[in-house]
Design an enzyme around this catalytic site. Structure first.
Site, PDB file in Angstrom:
ATOM      1  N   THR A 158      -5.659   1.080  13.472  1.00  0.00           N
ATOM      2  CA  THR A 158      -5.281   1.493  12.108  1.00  0.00           C
ATOM      3  C   THR A 158      -6.446   1.296  11.145  1.00  0.00           C
ATOM      4  OG1 THR A 158      -2.997   0.858  12.568  1.00  0.00           O
ATOM      5  CG2 THR A 158      -3.608   1.100  10.245  1.00  0.00           C
TER       6      THR A 158
ATOM      7  N   ARG B 167      -2.532   7.535  20.583  1.00  0.00           N
ATOM      8  CA  ARG B 167      -2.896   6.350  19.792  1.00  0.00           C
ATOM      9  C   ARG B 167      -4.262   5.810  20.208  1.00  0.00           C
ATOM     10  NH1 ARG B 167       0.081   4.857  15.210  1.00  0.00           N
ATOM     11  NH2 ARG B 167      -0.296   2.667  15.685  1.00  0.00           N
TER      12      ARG B 167
ATOM     13  N   ARG C   9     -10.854   7.646  14.526  1.00  0.00           N
ATOM     14  CA  ARG C   9     -11.131   6.800  13.353  1.00  0.00           C
ATOM     15  C   ARG C   9     -12.477   6.094  13.486  1.00  0.00           C
ATOM     16  NH1 ARG C   9      -4.931   4.596  13.411  1.00  0.00           N
ATOM     17  NH2 ARG C   9      -3.994   6.274  12.185  1.00  0.00           N
TER      18      ARG C   9
ATOM     19  N   PHE D  46       0.813  -1.226   0.000  1.00  0.00           N
ATOM     20  CA  PHE D  46       0.000   0.000   0.000  1.00  0.00           C
ATOM     21  C   PHE D  46       0.844   1.273   0.000  1.00  0.00           C
ATOM     22  CE2 PHE D  46       0.437  -1.399   4.449  1.00  0.00           C
ATOM     23  CZ  PHE D  46       0.965  -0.253   5.048  1.00  0.00           C
TER      24      PHE D  46
ATOM     25  N   ASN E 127      -7.844   6.778   6.840  1.00  0.00           N
ATOM     26  CA  ASN E 127      -8.176   6.708   8.267  1.00  0.00           C
ATOM     27  C   ASN E 127      -7.930   8.021   9.017  1.00  0.00           C
ATOM     28  OD1 ASN E 127      -5.424   6.566   8.475  1.00  0.00           O
ATOM     29  ND2 ASN E 127      -5.346   4.540   9.414  1.00  0.00           N
TER      30      ASN E 127
ATOM     31  N   HIS F 292      -2.795  10.589  11.380  1.00  0.00           N
ATOM     32  CA  HIS F 292      -1.607   9.846  11.818  1.00  0.00           C
ATOM     33  C   HIS F 292      -1.268  10.232  13.257  1.00  0.00           C
ATOM     34  CE1 HIS F 292       2.578   8.571  12.158  1.00  0.00           C
ATOM     35  NE2 HIS F 292       2.822   9.779  12.620  1.00  0.00           N
TER      36      HIS F 292
HETATM   37  P1  RTP Z   1      -0.318   6.033  11.224  1.00  0.00           P
HETATM   38  O1  RTP Z   1       1.165   5.769  11.063  1.00  0.00           O
HETATM   39  O2  RTP Z   1      -0.915   6.783  10.054  1.00  0.00           O
HETATM   40  O3  RTP Z   1      -0.697   6.616  12.549  1.00  0.00           O
HETATM   41  O4  RTP Z   1      -1.024   4.626  11.154  1.00  0.00           O
HETATM   42  P2  RTP Z   1      -0.700   3.316  11.926  1.00  0.00           P
HETATM   43  O5  RTP Z   1       0.576   3.396  12.706  1.00  0.00           O
HETATM   44  O6  RTP Z   1      -1.942   2.979  12.682  1.00  0.00           O
HETATM   45  O7  RTP Z   1      -0.509   2.304  10.718  1.00  0.00           O
HETATM   46  P3  RTP Z   1       0.766   2.006   9.816  1.00  0.00           P
HETATM   47  O8  RTP Z   1       0.897   0.540   9.743  1.00  0.00           O
HETATM   48  O9  RTP Z   1       1.946   2.822  10.238  1.00  0.00           O
HETATM   49  O10 RTP Z   1       0.259   2.532   8.396  1.00  0.00           O
HETATM   50  C1  RTP Z   1       0.365   3.884   8.033  1.00  0.00           C
HETATM   51  C2  RTP Z   1      -0.843   4.256   7.238  1.00  0.00           C
HETATM   52  O11 RTP Z   1      -0.861   3.531   6.021  1.00  0.00           O
HETATM   53  C3  RTP Z   1      -2.204   3.299   5.642  1.00  0.00           C
HETATM   54  N1  RTP Z   1      -2.411   1.858   5.498  1.00  0.00           N
HETATM   55  N2  RTP Z   1      -3.043   1.358   4.480  1.00  0.00           N
HETATM   56  N3  RTP Z   1      -4.242  -0.413   2.662  1.00  0.00           N
HETATM   57  C4  RTP Z   1      -3.684  -0.910   3.735  1.00  0.00           C
HETATM   58  O12 RTP Z   1      -3.682  -2.080   4.005  1.00  0.00           O
HETATM   59  C5  RTP Z   1      -3.070   0.024   4.659  1.00  0.00           C
HETATM   60  N4  RTP Z   1      -2.449  -0.275   5.788  1.00  0.00           N
HETATM   61  C6  RTP Z   1      -2.028   0.895   6.306  1.00  0.00           C
HETATM   62  C7  RTP Z   1      -3.092   3.837   6.716  1.00  0.00           C
HETATM   63  O13 RTP Z   1      -3.520   5.130   6.335  1.00  0.00           O
HETATM   64  C8  RTP Z   1      -2.173   3.931   7.908  1.00  0.00           C
HETATM   65  O14 RTP Z   1      -2.602   4.915   8.816  1.00  0.00           O
END
Ligand code: RTP
Length: 149
Positions: free
Chosen positions: A92, A86, A103, A58, A113, A116
């Site tokens: 996520t 968080r 979210r 992604f 979502n 960040h």
């Molecule tokens: P963030 O960094 O945005 O706070 O999000 P997070 O730690 O909860 O998740 P992370 O794994 O770091 O992923 C960053 C951002 O990438 C997008 N994402 N898309 N399509 C998918 O499977 C997928 N997985 C992640 C999301 O916007 C996520 O917030």
């Protein structure tokens, strides 16, 4: 754990008009806003921010989306700012985010979502340095004694 802990919070999708609500939640919770700016980031800058995710399927779509409009770069300070931030964001995947979280209230799709938030104190420090190379102005708040023991 520190009352001076800082976290980097970055709402995207500014077009949805949810930035004020996200700011309000952090203010109401008791965090102190110590930096804020609207940024239309370049793909190169976003690739640095998301460097840990390089190689994920992604990743290209994430960079393209985040570069497609402005984001709001913010730093919030207060007790356990990273972990609490968080929790306030939710999971996520919005499907797993409880109602009452950012979210869980505003998002449906993992790739949209809404916001960040740093996942550790070390990543918060790196992210703050990346988005605010000019540094952050400190100021006194008289509320601290009402929010922390
Ligand atoms: P963030 O960094 O945005 O706070 O999000 P997070 O730690 O909860 O998740 P992370 O794994 O770091 O992923 C960053 C951002 O990438 C997008 N994402 N898309 N399509 C998918 O499977 C997928 N997985 C992640 C999301 O916007 C996520 O917030």
């Amino acid at each position: 754990m520190s009352v001076q802990e800082r976290t980097y919070i970055m709402p995207d999708g500014v077009q949805r008009g949810l930035v004020g609500n996200i700011i309000s939640r952090f203010e109401q919770r008791g965090f102190k806003l110590i930096a804020l700016k609207l940024v239309h980031a370049t793909p190169e800058h976003l690739e640095k921010h998301y460097a840990d995710l390089k190689g994920k399927p992604f990743f290209p779509g994430l960079i393209k989306y985040m570069a497609s409009g402005p984001v709001v770069a913010m730093v919030w300070q207060g007790l356990d700012a990273v972990k609490t931030g968080r929790v306030m964001l939710g999971a996520t995947n919005p499907l797993a985010s409880a109602p009452g979280t950012i979210r869980g209230d505003f998002a449906l799709a993992v790739g949209r979502n809404i916001c960040h938030g740093s996942d550790a104190v070390e990543s918060a420090e790196k992210e703050i340095a990346l988005w605010f190379p000019e540094g952050i102005t400190q100021y006194e708040s008289t509320l601290a004694g009402w929010i922390f023991e």
